[in-house]
Motif scaffolding. Structure first.
Motif, mmCIF file in Angstrom:
data_model
loop_
_atom_site.group_PDB
_atom_site.id
_atom_site.type_symbol
_atom_site.label_atom_id
_atom_site.label_comp_id
_atom_site.label_asym_id
_atom_site.label_seq_id
_atom_site.Cartn_x
_atom_site.Cartn_y
_atom_site.Cartn_z
ATOM 1 N N THR A 74 66.814 104.349 3.535
ATOM 2 C CA THR A 74 68.354 103.635 3.707
ATOM 3 C C THR A 74 68.374 102.694 2.436
ATOM 4 O O THR A 74 67.641 102.951 1.239
ATOM 5 C CB THR A 74 67.696 102.515 4.707
ATOM 6 N N LEU A 126 65.805 92.487 7.901
ATOM 7 C CA LEU A 126 66.955 92.757 7.131
ATOM 8 C C LEU A 126 68.286 93.196 7.983
ATOM 9 O O LEU A 126 69.304 93.245 7.879
ATOM 10 C CB LEU A 126 66.635 93.885 6.077
ATOM 11 N N ALA A 127 67.450 94.187 9.225
ATOM 12 C CA ALA A 127 68.731 94.818 10.001
ATOM 13 C C ALA A 127 69.307 93.826 11.171
ATOM 14 O O ALA A 127 70.220 94.037 11.662
ATOM 15 C CB ALA A 127 68.203 95.993 10.908
ATOM 16 N N VAL A 175 68.629 99.431 0.374
ATOM 17 C CA VAL A 175 68.353 97.874 0.135
ATOM 18 C C VAL A 175 68.609 97.475 -1.030
ATOM 19 O O VAL A 175 68.282 98.132 -2.109
ATOM 20 C CB VAL A 175 66.992 97.692 0.779
ATOM 21 N N LEU A 219 61.916 95.643 7.446
ATOM 22 C CA LEU A 219 63.409 96.471 8.056
ATOM 23 C C LEU A 219 64.004 95.596 9.159
ATOM 24 O O LEU A 219 65.205 95.501 9.144
ATOM 25 C CB LEU A 219 62.967 97.712 8.053
ATOM 26 N N LEU A 236 70.408 94.802 3.404
ATOM 27 C CA LEU A 236 70.423 95.960 4.000
ATOM 28 C C LEU A 236 72.064 96.393 4.001
ATOM 29 O O LEU A 236 72.748 95.641 4.659
ATOM 30 C CB LEU A 236 69.884 96.146 5.127
#
Length: 293
Positions: free
Chosen positions: A138, A97-98, A140, A94, A149
């Protein structure tokens, strides 16, 4: 596993049985493997495009099962997901990706970050599982050999920070610097925390704090951001930060502390780098001596 994933899997299986279709027939219609279909019928969360294809294959209304997860993600400091505990490997994924919201991160880069030494034989399956778990809170997407993301400025603090930097007024910069709670992704391993994108973001934080401090110095009565002190402590040889901190100290009546700071920085530059202070630090020193702050 999210409630909507279980609901869609159960509805898909019930509709398939009602139509008298085998898993192979539905899989062929939706252009998916039987194995993937079996996972979804057992409750695994499908990505949005696959959900639409499967729903269409058996005549279900996909909009009934489409949801927009709303957990707020913060990376400007320790990684935090609002109301959701996230295990370490998923946090690594995460965080990576963030750092690249709404951009595709290649599977090869994900594997290098998750397993910097040697990936297990099942690494492709593990990445798939980690992504499926992230989809519980979230969005994805899997695209072109990687993952993306999907986020906006309400759900990811980095995007809010980016939005605020489009404005150079004091109010916007004040909010931007106050979004930071510490070093970017501070609670993650070096593979994420020291990723080139994280380092570049740290430099943008410094530039924003410098710009904000310059505006504060020109605005009587405006408070300085705590980030100035934090960054100056973390970057003891950054002369721009140290110069601004000197001026901030003098502005708040701490002229002696500002002069002592100059001496410490000057001595450290000489001892560690063998250089004299640059013009911005010398100019700040002169302004403090002349009480021109």
């Amino acid at each position: 596993m999210g409630k909507s994933a279980r609901t869609f899997g159960a509805a898909l299986r019930a509709q398939r049985v009602l139509l008298g279709l085998t898993q192979r027939e539905v899989a062929d219609r939706a252009r998916v493997s039987v194995r993937a279909l079996r996972y979804i019928e057992n409750g695994s969360a499908p990505r949005s495009d696959l959900l639409h294809r499967l729903a269409s294959a058996v005549g279900l209304d996909s909009s009934v099962f489409t949801r927009t997860p709303s957990a707020r993600i913060r990376i400007l400091g320790p990684l935090e997901v609002e109301g959701v505990p996230v295990p370490l490997m998923q946090r690594r994924l995460l965080g990576l990706l963030a750092l690249h919201p709404n951009q595709i991160v290649a599977r090869e880069e994900i594997i290098d970050v998750l397993w910097p030494e040697s990936p297990p034989h099942s690494h492709v399956h593990l990445v798939h599982n980690y992504v499926a778990r992230l989809r519980a809170f979230t969005t994805v997407e899997r695209l072109h050999g990687g993952y993306r993301l999907v986020a906006n400025s309400c759900g990811l603090d980095l995007l809010r920070f980016n939005d605020l930097l489009m404005h150079t007024d004091l109010a916007g910069l004040s909010e931007a610097v106050n979004l930071w709670r510490g070093p970017v992704l501070a609670n993650l391993p070096d593979e994420v925390r020291l990723h080139p994108s994280a380092i570049a973001l740290h430099q943008r934080r410094i530039a924003t704090v410098l710009a904000h401090t310059d505006l504060v110095l020109r605005t009587p009565g405006e408070p300085f951001s705590p980030s100035l002190i934090t960054l100056a402590h973390d970057e003891p040889l950054h002369e721009g930060l140290q110069a601004r901190l000197m001026l901030a100290l003098a502005r708040t009546g701490q002229q002696a502390s500002a002069l002592r700071l100059f001496e410490r920085v000057r001595d450290r530059l000489a001892a560690e780098l063998g250089v004299e202070p640059r013009s911005d630090l010398r100019d700040a020193h002169l302004r403090v001596l002349r009480q021109e702050v």
